[in-house]
Motif scaffolding. Structure first.
Motif, PDB file in Angstrom:
ATOM      1  N   LEU A  86      19.909  33.811  16.072  1.00  0.00           N
ATOM      2  CA  LEU A  86      19.461  35.100  16.777  1.00  0.00           C
ATOM      3  C   LEU A  86      20.686  35.502  17.739  1.00  0.00           C
ATOM      4  N   GLN A  87      20.660  36.736  18.074  1.00  0.00           N
ATOM      5  CA  GLN A  87      21.741  37.155  18.643  1.00  0.00           C
ATOM      6  C   GLN A  87      21.030  38.436  19.658  1.00  0.00           C
ATOM      7  N   CYS A  88      21.639  38.900  20.675  1.00  0.00           N
ATOM      8  CA  CYS A  88      21.562  40.225  21.352  1.00  0.00           C
ATOM      9  C   CYS A  88      20.050  40.353  21.847  1.00  0.00           C
ATOM     10  N   ALA A  89      19.353  39.665  22.255  1.00  0.00           N
ATOM     11  CA  ALA A  89      18.053  40.028  22.425  1.00  0.00           C
ATOM     12  C   ALA A  89      17.807  40.816  23.616  1.00  0.00           C
ATOM     13  N   THR A  90      16.764  41.667  23.539  1.00  0.00           N
ATOM     14  CA  THR A  90      16.629  42.550  24.760  1.00  0.00           C
ATOM     15  C   THR A  90      14.885  42.611  24.717  1.00  0.00           C
TER      16      THR A  90
ATOM     17  N   LEU B  85      18.891  27.420  16.417  1.00  0.00           N
ATOM     18  CA  LEU B  85      19.583  28.705  16.337  1.00  0.00           C
ATOM     19  C   LEU B  85      18.622  30.029  15.777  1.00  0.00           C
ATOM     20  N   ARG B  86      17.867  29.613  15.141  1.00  0.00           N
ATOM     21  CA  ARG B  86      16.954  30.356  14.176  1.00  0.00           C
ATOM     22  C   ARG B  86      15.760  30.920  14.947  1.00  0.00           C
ATOM     23  N   ASN B  87      15.527  30.151  16.035  1.00  0.00           N
ATOM     24  CA  ASN B  87      14.477  30.682  16.942  1.00  0.00           C
ATOM     25  C   ASN B  87      14.788  30.719  18.696  1.00  0.00           C
ATOM     26  N   THR B  88      16.047  30.758  18.948  1.00  0.00           N
ATOM     27  CA  THR B  88      16.428  30.775  20.457  1.00  0.00           C
ATOM     28  C   THR B  88      17.882  31.314  20.307  1.00  0.00           C
ATOM     29  N   VAL B  89      18.373  32.450  21.187  1.00  0.00           N
ATOM     30  CA  VAL B  89      19.354  33.120  20.981  1.00  0.00           C
ATOM     31  C   VAL B  89      20.410  32.121  22.016  1.00  0.00           C
ATOM     32  N   PHE B  90      21.667  31.936  21.596  1.00  0.00           N
ATOM     33  CA  PHE B  90      22.684  31.372  22.120  1.00  0.00           C
ATOM     34  C   PHE B  90      23.758  32.518  22.726  1.00  0.00           C
ATOM     35  N   TRP B  91      23.892  32.496  23.868  1.00  0.00           N
ATOM     36  CA  TRP B  91      24.727  33.588  24.328  1.00  0.00           C
ATOM     37  C   TRP B  91      26.242  32.953  24.694  1.00  0.00           C
ATOM     38  N   PRO B  92      27.218  33.338  24.153  1.00  0.00           N
ATOM     39  CA  PRO B  92      28.406  32.798  24.289  1.00  0.00           C
ATOM     40  C   PRO B  92      29.403  33.243  25.409  1.00  0.00           C
TER      41      PRO B  92
END
Ligand SMILES: [Fe+2]
Length: 647
Positions: free
Chosen positions: A128-132, A316-323
């Motif tokens: 997951l990426q770029c959650a809003t 990673l499939r259910n939690t956004v990692f912000w880099p």
């Protein structure tokens, strides 16, 4: 499916040792065993001419000089795992030379491009990426072209919505080799027009599915398809929760560390301890902030796959990692242009879509989560000066946000005496001199950083911009901040400039821990691996350092209530000086010293027989006398830097 090895190795006494090994997916563990011994003479697999060339080894070392020098400085050198770990979870196609791939491509389907069940091989599992509050990006890779579709909905049984077509950005890995490009585009005509991945294996397709129109703070489940064919089984772990709207008074939990991407046991232990901790109290993380150095040693595409995406895949499939961008990623990615494997992997908000001011650049960005505003900065190769575009953007971003909590994260610690000294390194000095004043003027509460492989946590401080760092007149509370100790740090309600910040150096995520001295502004310094878990509940922020055993080694709280008057202490509490041990530190697997007595099981440039992409029958391959002549043969760099990086 693991990769099995059966090797004949030259050894002393004219014998060849026969070893077996297996690389286990999901663990990164290479198991070795001695299977048999046979005469070396006449054995093709023990030919000194093919397996002991010093020239081959030195050839690969070319171009690795700067990286290895930096890695050595960081204590990150780990040649023993460098080649072996690359094999894990990688289809055969990715381990083949370009020439061989071309021959196979011309001949027919690429072995390894499909799984045994005929499914397209997923070469990077969904993340997951770029959650809003109203959108989410699901990213994954396959080793061949598919028709990407993501179905999603409020429950596993109700995946009634879907994205496909133009809502999914597709990128492709193609080399500069014209023949290869022709062959790939012959098979997949649109590959020539797709945006490119920087250095992914040729024939890799990356899909970035933008799920929009979602409800804020809501749970969704998803499944990825090739047309109508699911790429993996539907399951409860494939889910996400959209961000709450800015200002929503909702509890927040996130984890953080940096300097993790070694592929070694310590990285696995740190992660396992953190997950077990959150599982025990039934409160998973809302998101994770990675402080950089996530793919040692050079941030290559394959290192991202094996040292970042594989170890954390289930989360990673259910939690956004912000880099955040760091120096080891910078060997192959360029922060100023946003090109390279790091920028291929991440989809960061550049248009302000997740909150904050648009940065127009993936190297630095911000996002909102309820009442918190979180800022990622590029401390490595972006201009850190007040006149630079990052500092200018940061000022605008802080001026605009209405969030009550300000949290910043980046790689180079402004204060540290761990494996790096913040009084001596340019990036660390400049982050302290130029960027920290902007953050503190913007009311920052917490600053998270790594680079220095240690856990250090400051007192409540403000205005510590001098070099060298001193504690006089910059400490606002010299207690330990522990609610069960000296009591929490206190700040005025809301967001008040220069009311005190806590600095955490969490470069203890996996790489070798080291310490040079004691930073005078630190309240806790712990020379052990671990992670940091942060909870925000109402007007209180609490952080725990969790070590690899799951034990909480440090706790502090920050309470923003009322209007306490900060006291600038002329002579605050001073931490004890660090006295280095006289004996060399014991090895914790990376960059350590060899034991006094040891036997060399795997000589440099040993030749191995191996089976990749298939299961061996039974367990006879682990037994003495196993006949592995029909297995493939190749030279391995296992245990050493090697010319053959593919093995
Ligand atoms: Fe670093």
């Amino acid at each position: 499916m693991g990769t099995r090895w059966n090797a004949s190795l030259p050894s002393s006494g004219g014998q060849c040792a026969n070893l077996v090994g297996e690389l286990s997916p999901g663990t990164g563990i290479l198991s070795l065993g001695r299977a048999s011994a046979k005469p070396a003479h006449g054995s093709s697999s023990c030919s000194p001419s093919s397996s002991c060339s010093p020239t081959a080894s030195s050839t690969r070392d070319k171009g690795r000089g700067p990286a290895r020098a930096q890695a050595a400085e960081d204590g990150d050198v780990e040649p023993a795992i460098d080649d072996a770990v690359h094999l894990r979870n990688y289809p055969a196609m990715m381990r083949r030379s370009t020439a061989a791939a071309l021959v196979l491509l011309a001949a027919g389907p690429l072995p390894g491009a499909e799984s045994a069940a005929g499914q397209p091989a997923i070469s990077r599992a969904p993340y997951l990426q770029c959650a809003t509050p109203t959108s989410m990006c699901v990213v994954w890779r396959t080793a061949q072209r598919i028709t990407p579709v993501v179905r999603f909905g409020p429950s596993l049984e109700n995946l009634s919505r879907q994205v496909s077509g133009a809502a999914i950005t597709t990128r492709v890995g193609l080399s500069a080799n014209k023949t290869e490009v022709q062959l790939f585009t012959h098979r997949w005509p649109d590959a020539a027009t797709l945006p490119r991945l920087h250095s992914a294996p040729a024939g890799t397709f990356q899909y970035e599915a933008h799920l929009t129109g979602l409800a804020p703070d809501s749970q969704y489940y998803y499944q990825v398809f090739d047309g109508d064919r699911p790429l993996f089984e539907r399951g409860p772990s494939y889910h996400f929760r959209t961000h709450p709207l800015p200002g929503t008074p909702k509890s927040i939990r996130f984890g953080t560390f940096g300097d993790s991407g070694t592929g070694r046991e310590k990285q696995r232990q740190v992660w396992q301890a953190l997950i077990e901790f959150t599982t025990r109290d039934n409160r998973p993380m809302d998101f994770f902030l990675h402080l950089g150095d996530m793919a040692y040693n050079r941030g290559r595409d394959i290192e991202f796959s094996t040292r970042f995406f594989a170890p954390y895949e289930a989360t990673l499939r259910n939690t956004v990692f912000w880099p955040s961008f760091a120096n080891h990623e910078a060997y192959t990615s360029k922060g100023t242009t946003a090109v390279g494997p790091y920028f291929d992997a991440y989809v960061c908000p550049t248009n302000g879509q997740a909150g904050g001011v648009a940065s127009a650049h993936e190297g630095f960005y911000s996002f909102d989560y309820g009442r918190a505003h979180i800022i990622s900065l590029n401390s490595h190769d972006e201009d850190r000066r007040p006149t630079g575009r990052m500092a200018q953007w940061l000022k605008r971003d802080l001026a605009q946000t209405r969030a009550e909590w300000i949290i910043a994260f980046f790689h180079h610690a402004p204060y540290s005496k761990g494996s790096h000294d913040s009084d001596r390194e340019k990036q660390m000095i400049e982050m302290r001199t130029y960027i920290v004043p902007i953050l503190e003027a913007g009311g920052a509460d917490l600053v998270l950083s790594g680079h220095s492989h240690i856990y250090e946590r400051s007192m409540l401080l403000d205005g510590a911009y001098a070099t060298p760092t001193v504690s006089e007149h910059v400490i606002l509370d010299d207690g330990d901040g522990d609610p069960k100790g000296d009591g929490p740090y206190r700040k005025p309600a809301g967001r008040v400039p220069n009311a005190g910040t806590v600095q955490i150096v969490a470069g203890h995520g996996g790489a070798t821990i080291r310490r040079k001295a004691t930073s005078p502004i630190m309240r806790k310094t712990i020379l052990d691996h671990g992670s940091v878990l942060v909870d925000i509940q109402g007007d209180t922020l609490t952080a725990h350092m969790i070590d690899i055993h799951g034990d909480v080694r440090d706790t502090f709280s920050l309470v923003k209530r009322g209007a306490p008057t900060p006291m600038r202490l002329a002579y605050p509490w001073v931490p004890a000086p660090w006295i280095a041990a006289k004996a060399p530190p014991s090895s914790d697997e990376i960059g350590g010293y060899p034991p006094d007595s040891y036997a060399e099981l795997i000589p440099r440039n040993a030749e191995w027989q191996y089976l990749a992409g298939d299961h061996p029958d039974g367990d006879s391959w682990t037994k003495l006398g196993f006949d592995a002549r029909w297995w493939k043969t190749g030279e391995t760099g296992l245990g050493y830097p090697s010319a053959n990086a593919d093995v």
